[in-house]
Design a protein around this motif. Structure first.
Motif, PDB file in Angstrom:
ATOM      1  N   VAL A   1       0.849  -1.198   0.000  1.00 59.48           N
ATOM      2  CA  VAL A   1       0.000   0.000   0.000  1.00 59.48           C
ATOM      3  C   VAL A   1       0.882   1.244   0.000  1.00 59.48           C
ATOM      4  N   GLN A   2       0.274   2.379  -0.255  1.00 64.99           N
ATOM      5  CA  GLN A   2       0.896   3.696  -0.073  1.00 64.99           C
ATOM      6  C   GLN A   2       2.238   3.850  -0.794  1.00 64.99           C
TER       7      GLN A   2
ATOM      8  N   GLN B   1      -5.492  -1.123   0.011  1.00 65.46           N
ATOM      9  CA  GLN B   1      -5.742   0.144   0.698  1.00 65.46           C
ATOM     10  C   GLN B   1      -7.135   0.137   1.326  1.00 65.46           C
ATOM     11  N   GLU B   2      -8.101  -0.419   0.618  1.00 59.50           N
ATOM     12  CA  GLU B   2      -9.467  -0.503   1.154  1.00 59.50           C
ATOM     13  C   GLU B   2      -9.507  -1.390   2.402  1.00 59.50           C
TER      14      GLU B   2
ATOM     15  N   LEU C   1      -6.979  -1.819   4.435  1.00 58.21           N
ATOM     16  CA  LEU C   1      -6.318  -1.014   5.460  1.00 58.21           C
ATOM     17  C   LEU C   1      -7.311  -0.029   6.077  1.00 58.21           C
ATOM     18  N   VAL C   2      -8.129   0.589   5.246  1.00 56.82           N
ATOM     19  CA  VAL C   2      -9.160   1.518   5.730  1.00 56.82           C
ATOM     20  C   VAL C   2     -10.190   0.770   6.578  1.00 56.82           C
TER      21      VAL C   2
ATOM     22  N   LYS D   1      -9.102   0.419   9.993  1.00 58.42           N
ATOM     23  CA  LYS D   1      -8.755   1.698  10.614  1.00 58.42           C
ATOM     24  C   LYS D   1      -7.241   1.932  10.723  1.00 58.42           C
TER      25      LYS D   1
ATOM     26  N   GLU E   1      -5.486   3.363   7.988  1.00 60.10           N
ATOM     27  CA  GLU E   1      -5.062   4.254   6.903  1.00 60.10           C
ATOM     28  C   GLU E   1      -4.271   5.466   7.371  1.00 60.10           C
ATOM     29  N   ASN E   2      -4.481   5.915   8.605  1.00 63.09           N
ATOM     30  CA  ASN E   2      -3.763   7.086   9.115  1.00 63.09           C
ATOM     31  C   ASN E   2      -2.734   6.720  10.183  1.00 63.09           C
TER      32      ASN E   2
END
Length: 172
Positions: A82-83, A97-98, A100-101, A104, A106-107
Protein backbone atom coordinates in the motif's frame (compact mmCIF):
# COMPACT_ATOMS: atom_id res chain seq x y z
CA UNK A 1 25.75 -17.95 -23.58
CA UNK A 2 25.99 -17.66 -19.80
CA UNK A 3 25.05 -13.97 -20.00
CA UNK A 4 21.90 -14.80 -21.99
CA UNK A 5 20.91 -17.43 -19.45
CA UNK A 6 21.49 -15.02 -16.56
CA UNK A 7 19.44 -12.36 -18.32
CA UNK A 8 16.60 -14.79 -19.01
CA UNK A 9 16.53 -16.03 -15.43
CA UNK A 10 16.64 -12.44 -14.13
CA UNK A 11 13.84 -11.39 -16.46
CA UNK A 12 11.72 -14.35 -15.38
CA UNK A 13 12.31 -13.57 -11.69
CA UNK A 14 11.49 -9.87 -12.08
CA UNK A 15 8.37 -10.61 -14.13
CA UNK A 16 7.12 -13.20 -11.66
CA UNK A 17 7.72 -10.85 -8.72
CA UNK A 18 5.80 -8.01 -10.39
CA UNK A 19 2.91 -10.28 -11.31
CA UNK A 20 2.80 -11.73 -7.83
CA UNK A 21 2.88 -8.35 -6.11
CA UNK A 22 -0.14 -7.23 -8.11
CA UNK A 23 -2.38 -10.00 -6.88
CA UNK A 24 -5.52 -8.62 -5.28
CA UNK A 25 -5.82 -8.38 -1.51
CA UNK A 26 -8.97 -10.50 -1.72
CA UNK A 27 -7.15 -13.36 -3.48
CA UNK A 28 -4.21 -13.19 -1.06
CA UNK A 29 -6.55 -13.23 1.93
CA UNK A 30 -8.59 -16.16 0.58
CA UNK A 31 -5.44 -18.18 -0.13
CA UNK A 32 -4.20 -17.41 3.38
CA UNK A 33 -7.48 -18.59 4.87
CA UNK A 34 -7.30 -21.89 3.00
CA UNK A 35 -3.74 -22.46 4.20
CA UNK A 36 -4.54 -21.35 7.75
CA UNK A 37 -7.49 -23.77 7.98
CA UNK A 38 -5.40 -26.60 6.56
CA UNK A 39 -2.45 -25.95 8.88
CA UNK A 40 -4.37 -24.87 12.00
CA UNK A 41 -2.81 -21.40 12.09
CA UNK A 42 -3.85 -17.79 12.24
CA UNK A 43 -3.02 -15.21 9.56
CA UNK A 44 -0.51 -12.39 10.00
CA UNK A 45 -1.11 -9.65 7.40
CA UNK A 46 1.46 -6.88 7.12
CA UNK A 47 0.72 -3.73 5.14
CA UNK A 48 3.98 -2.37 3.77
CA UNK A 49 5.62 -0.40 0.94
CA UNK A 50 8.90 -0.66 -0.93
CA UNK A 51 10.17 2.65 0.50
CA UNK A 52 9.38 1.80 4.14
CA UNK A 53 12.47 1.23 6.26
CA UNK A 54 10.45 0.16 9.31
CA UNK A 55 8.64 -2.40 7.14
CA UNK A 56 11.98 -3.88 6.10
CA UNK A 57 13.12 -3.92 9.72
CA UNK A 58 9.91 -5.75 10.72
CA UNK A 59 10.48 -8.35 7.99
CA UNK A 60 14.12 -8.76 8.99
CA UNK A 61 13.18 -9.30 12.63
CA UNK A 62 10.39 -11.74 11.82
CA UNK A 63 12.53 -13.70 9.35
CA UNK A 64 15.78 -13.75 11.31
CA UNK A 65 17.46 -17.06 12.03
CA UNK A 66 16.19 -16.80 15.62
CA UNK A 67 12.53 -16.13 14.87
CA UNK A 68 11.56 -17.30 11.38
CA UNK A 69 10.48 -20.80 12.43
CA UNK A 70 8.49 -19.36 15.34
CA UNK A 71 6.49 -16.96 13.17
CA UNK A 72 6.02 -19.43 10.33
CA UNK A 73 4.99 -22.15 12.79
CA UNK A 74 2.27 -19.98 14.28
CA UNK A 75 1.04 -17.88 11.35
CA UNK A 76 0.39 -17.81 7.65
CA UNK A 77 2.28 -14.61 6.85
CA UNK A 78 1.15 -12.40 3.98
CA UNK A 79 2.17 -8.93 2.83
CA UNK A 80 -0.05 -6.34 1.20
CA UNK A 81 1.58 -3.42 -0.57
CA UNK A 82 0.00 0.00 0.00
CA UNK A 83 0.90 3.70 -0.07
CA UNK A 84 3.55 3.42 -2.78
CA UNK A 85 5.05 6.45 -4.45
CA UNK A 86 3.52 7.56 -7.74
CA UNK A 87 6.19 5.77 -9.80
CA UNK A 88 5.63 2.50 -7.91
CA UNK A 89 1.82 2.45 -7.74
CA UNK A 90 1.93 -0.66 -9.93
CA UNK A 91 3.39 -2.56 -6.95
CA UNK A 92 0.27 -2.05 -4.84
CA UNK A 93 -2.13 -4.92 -4.33
CA UNK A 94 -5.58 -3.99 -5.63
CA UNK A 95 -7.96 -3.74 -2.69
CA UNK A 96 -5.20 -3.54 -0.07
CA UNK A 97 -5.74 0.14 0.70
CA UNK A 98 -9.47 -0.50 1.15
CA UNK A 99 -8.65 -3.33 3.56
CA UNK A 100 -6.32 -1.01 5.46
CA UNK A 101 -9.16 1.52 5.73
CA UNK A 102 -11.61 -1.20 6.85
CA UNK A 103 -9.34 -1.98 9.79
CA UNK A 104 -8.75 1.70 10.61
CA UNK A 105 -5.07 1.69 9.71
CA UNK A 106 -5.06 4.25 6.90
CA UNK A 107 -3.76 7.09 9.11
CA UNK A 108 -1.55 4.96 11.35
CA UNK A 109 1.56 4.66 9.21
CA UNK A 110 3.18 1.46 8.06
CA UNK A 111 3.96 -1.22 8.79
CA UNK A 112 0.46 -1.86 10.00
CA UNK A 113 -0.46 -5.44 10.74
CA UNK A 114 -3.46 -7.58 11.50
CA UNK A 115 -3.80 -11.02 12.99
CA UNK A 116 -6.87 -12.82 11.69
CA UNK A 117 -8.31 -16.22 12.45
CA UNK A 118 -8.63 -18.78 9.66
CA UNK A 119 -12.11 -17.45 8.82
CA UNK A 120 -10.74 -13.93 8.33
CA UNK A 121 -12.06 -12.50 11.60
CA UNK A 122 -9.88 -9.93 13.33
CA UNK A 123 -8.12 -11.17 16.47
CA UNK A 124 -5.84 -8.18 17.00
CA UNK A 125 -3.95 -5.46 15.18
CA UNK A 126 -0.90 -3.26 15.60
CA UNK A 127 -2.70 -0.56 17.56
CA UNK A 128 -1.71 -0.24 21.19
CA UNK A 129 -4.15 0.42 24.04
CA UNK A 130 -4.01 4.17 23.26
CA UNK A 131 -4.80 3.68 19.57
CA UNK A 132 -1.23 4.28 18.36
CA UNK A 133 0.37 2.00 15.80
CA UNK A 134 3.31 0.08 17.24
CA UNK A 135 4.12 -1.04 13.67
CA UNK A 136 7.58 -2.51 13.92
CA UNK A 137 8.02 -2.56 17.67
CA UNK A 138 11.40 -1.34 18.81
CA UNK A 139 11.19 -0.05 22.38
CA UNK A 140 10.89 -2.54 25.24
CA UNK A 141 7.31 -1.37 25.91
CA UNK A 142 6.28 -1.73 22.26
CA UNK A 143 7.84 -5.17 22.01
CA UNK A 144 6.13 -6.21 25.25
CA UNK A 145 2.76 -5.18 23.75
CA UNK A 146 3.62 -6.98 20.51
CA UNK A 147 4.51 -10.23 22.24
CA UNK A 148 1.33 -10.00 24.34
CA UNK A 149 -0.66 -9.82 21.10
CA UNK A 150 1.28 -12.79 19.74
CA UNK A 151 0.62 -14.75 22.94
CA UNK A 152 -3.11 -14.04 22.69
CA UNK A 153 -3.26 -15.12 19.05
CA UNK A 154 -1.03 -18.19 18.89
CA UNK A 155 0.37 -21.20 20.68
CA UNK A 156 3.80 -19.60 21.04
CA UNK A 157 5.34 -20.52 24.38
CA UNK A 158 6.86 -18.13 26.90
CA UNK A 159 10.28 -19.28 25.70
CA UNK A 160 9.30 -18.53 22.08
CA UNK A 161 7.99 -15.10 23.04
CA UNK A 162 11.22 -14.32 24.91
CA UNK A 163 13.22 -15.16 21.76
CA UNK A 164 10.97 -12.84 19.74
CA UNK A 165 11.22 -10.12 22.39
CA UNK A 166 15.01 -10.33 22.36
CA UNK A 167 15.17 -10.27 18.56
CA UNK A 168 13.15 -7.06 18.35
CA UNK A 169 14.71 -5.28 21.33
CA UNK A 170 18.29 -6.32 20.58
CA UNK A 171 18.19 -4.84 17.09
CA UNK A 172 19.90 -1.45 16.61
Amino acid sequence: MKLKLILLVSLFFITSQIARSQESADVILKEAQVTAKKEGKHIFIMFHASWCGWCKKMDNNMMSDRTKALFEGAYVIKHLTVQESKKNKNLENPGAQELLVKYKGENSGIPFWLILDADGNLITDSLDNKGNNIGCPATPDEVKQFTAKLKASSTLTETDLKVIYNQFVDRP
